[in-house]
Enzyme design. Structure first.
Site, mmCIF file in Angstrom:
data_model
loop_
_atom_site.group_PDB
_atom_site.id
_atom_site.type_symbol
_atom_site.label_atom_id
_atom_site.label_comp_id
_atom_site.label_asym_id
_atom_site.label_seq_id
_atom_site.Cartn_x
_atom_site.Cartn_y
_atom_site.Cartn_z
ATOM 1 N N GLU A 203 -3.001 59.916 -28.872
ATOM 2 C CA GLU A 203 -2.093 59.546 -30.002
ATOM 3 C C GLU A 203 -2.488 60.391 -31.103
ATOM 4 O O GLU A 203 -1.808 61.005 -31.670
ATOM 5 C CB GLU A 203 -2.021 58.082 -30.111
ATOM 6 C CG GLU A 203 -0.739 57.851 -30.644
ATOM 7 C CD GLU A 203 -0.797 56.275 -31.062
ATOM 8 O OE1 GLU A 203 -1.788 55.475 -30.425
ATOM 9 O OE2 GLU A 203 0.188 55.822 -31.645
ATOM 10 N N ARG B 274 -11.761 50.851 -17.082
ATOM 11 C CA ARG B 274 -11.285 49.728 -16.089
ATOM 12 C C ARG B 274 -11.073 50.250 -14.533
ATOM 13 O O ARG B 274 -11.075 49.553 -13.579
ATOM 14 C CB ARG B 274 -9.875 48.989 -16.602
ATOM 15 C CG ARG B 274 -10.456 48.033 -17.710
ATOM 16 C CD ARG B 274 -9.388 47.704 -18.777
ATOM 17 N NE ARG B 274 -9.431 48.579 -19.558
ATOM 18 C CZ ARG B 274 -8.289 49.030 -20.526
ATOM 19 N NH1 ARG B 274 -7.358 48.195 -20.552
ATOM 20 N NH2 ARG B 274 -8.547 49.849 -21.239
HETATM 21 O O1 LIG Z 1 -2.098 57.315 -19.893
HETATM 22 P P1 LIG Z 1 -2.686 57.386 -21.147
HETATM 23 O O2 LIG Z 1 -1.918 57.421 -22.336
HETATM 24 O O3 LIG Z 1 -3.937 58.365 -20.919
HETATM 25 O O4 LIG Z 1 -3.482 55.961 -21.290
HETATM 26 C C1 LIG Z 1 -4.187 55.238 -20.135
HETATM 27 C C2 LIG Z 1 -5.464 54.857 -20.587
HETATM 28 O O5 LIG Z 1 -5.731 54.189 -21.479
HETATM 29 C C3 LIG Z 1 -6.643 53.085 -21.095
HETATM 30 O O6 LIG Z 1 -7.914 53.369 -21.302
HETATM 31 P P2 LIG Z 1 -8.629 53.654 -22.586
HETATM 32 O O7 LIG Z 1 -8.443 55.333 -23.082
HETATM 33 O O8 LIG Z 1 -8.114 52.714 -23.555
HETATM 34 O O9 LIG Z 1 -10.128 53.693 -22.502
HETATM 35 P P3 LIG Z 1 -10.934 52.306 -21.818
HETATM 36 O O10 LIG Z 1 -10.590 52.119 -20.457
HETATM 37 O O11 LIG Z 1 -12.532 53.033 -21.923
HETATM 38 O O12 LIG Z 1 -11.033 51.335 -22.848
HETATM 39 C C4 LIG Z 1 -6.275 53.038 -19.772
HETATM 40 O O13 LIG Z 1 -7.314 52.216 -19.001
HETATM 41 C C5 LIG Z 1 -5.920 54.173 -19.151
HETATM 42 O O14 LIG Z 1 -7.471 54.954 -18.824
HETATM 43 N N1 LIG Z 2 -0.069 49.029 -24.042
HETATM 44 C C1 LIG Z 2 -1.457 49.245 -23.487
HETATM 45 N N2 LIG Z 2 -1.871 48.234 -23.018
HETATM 46 C C2 LIG Z 2 -3.205 48.332 -22.306
HETATM 47 N N3 LIG Z 2 -3.858 49.692 -22.284
HETATM 48 C C3 LIG Z 2 -3.318 50.692 -22.703
HETATM 49 N N4 LIG Z 2 -3.383 51.908 -22.765
HETATM 50 C C4 LIG Z 2 -2.521 52.798 -23.513
HETATM 51 N N5 LIG Z 2 -1.514 51.577 -23.967
HETATM 52 C C5 LIG Z 2 -1.879 50.419 -23.257
#
Ligand SMILES: O=P(O)(O)OC[C@H]1O[C@H](OP(=O)(O)OP(=O)(O)O)[C@H](O)[C@@H]1O
Ligand SMILES: Nc1ncnc2[nH]cnc12
Length: 179
Positions: free
Chosen positions: A99, A62
């Site tokens: 996690e 995103r």
């Molecule tokens: O601060 P953190 O604990 O690292 O989490 C935040 C990250 O998690 C989500 O992405 P995700 O890893 O779900 O990947 P995606 O956007 O490709 O779905 C979000 O868009 C951040 O990039």
């Molecule tokens: N609660 C949450 N909602 C959306 N994106 C996330 N990435 C990690 N935690 C999240």
């Protein structure tokens, strides 16, 4: 109507996604609304008006949507940080803790020149692990990070504190309590 709505008002919460007990903060509803999306881009940029920025870096996935819009608004180039194995050229890799287990993000090794001023963007800051890995990649290439901008912070997960302890200027538009 949209009058008086804040960025936070456009974000939808999905209960128990992707796991039971998680409140997923879904920014697709913000992105889908023309006023909400523009408000988010304008507010993400606001603190950096008048600052020298050379490139915008976005975190998959995103962060690409936001970073593309921000780079266009500033007439700057955009650089993606991607999950392992997606970038075609020579890359630098950085592992980070999830996690459960580990993940790796990558950047093209010629995407940033030493001394370039970088704005790092993503949609959401949770533990900060993803952003921390992105910061390390940018700094390994010699980039100087002007700021890290996010739409959402989940303060209970400590990401903002982690990034601030790394010396980063962290800018978030809203916070959600409850995981
Ligand atoms: O601060 P953190 O604990 O690292 O989490 C935040 C990250 O998690 C989500 O992405 P995700 O890893 O779900 O990947 P995606 O956007 O490709 O779905 C979000 O868009 C951040 O990039
Ligand atoms: N609660 C949450 N909602 C959306 N994106 C996330 N990435 C990690 N935690 C999240």
């Amino acid at each position: 109507m949209n009058k008086g709505k804040t960025v936070k008002d456009y974000i939808r919460t999905i209960v128990d996604f992707p796991h039971e007990g998680i409140l997923f903060r879904d920014v697709t509803t913000l992105f889908a609304d023309p006023r909400g999306f523009r408000m988010a881009i304008d507010q993400m940029l606001h603190p950096y008006a008048g600052e020298q920025i050379d490139k915008v870096v976005g975190l998959e996935a995103r962060g690409f949507i936001l970073g593309g819009a921000i780079a266009h608004q500033l007439t700057l180039g955009f650089v993606p940080i991607r999950k392992k194995g997606k970038l075609p050229g020579a890359t630098l890799s950085q592992s980070y803790t999830l996690e459960y287990g580990e993940a790796v993000v990558e950047i093209h090794d010629d995407a940033i020149q030493p001394g370039e001023k970088i704005l790092l963007v993503d949609d959401l800051l949770a533990t900060g692990g993803t952003a921390e890995a992105g910061i390390k990649l940018i700094e390994r290439l010699g980039g100087e990070i002007v700021g890290c901008a996010f739409i959402v912070d989940l303060p209970e997960l400590g990401g903002r504190k982690l990034l601030e302890e790394m010396g980063m200027d962290v800018h978030v538009l809203c916070e959600f309590e409850g995981l």
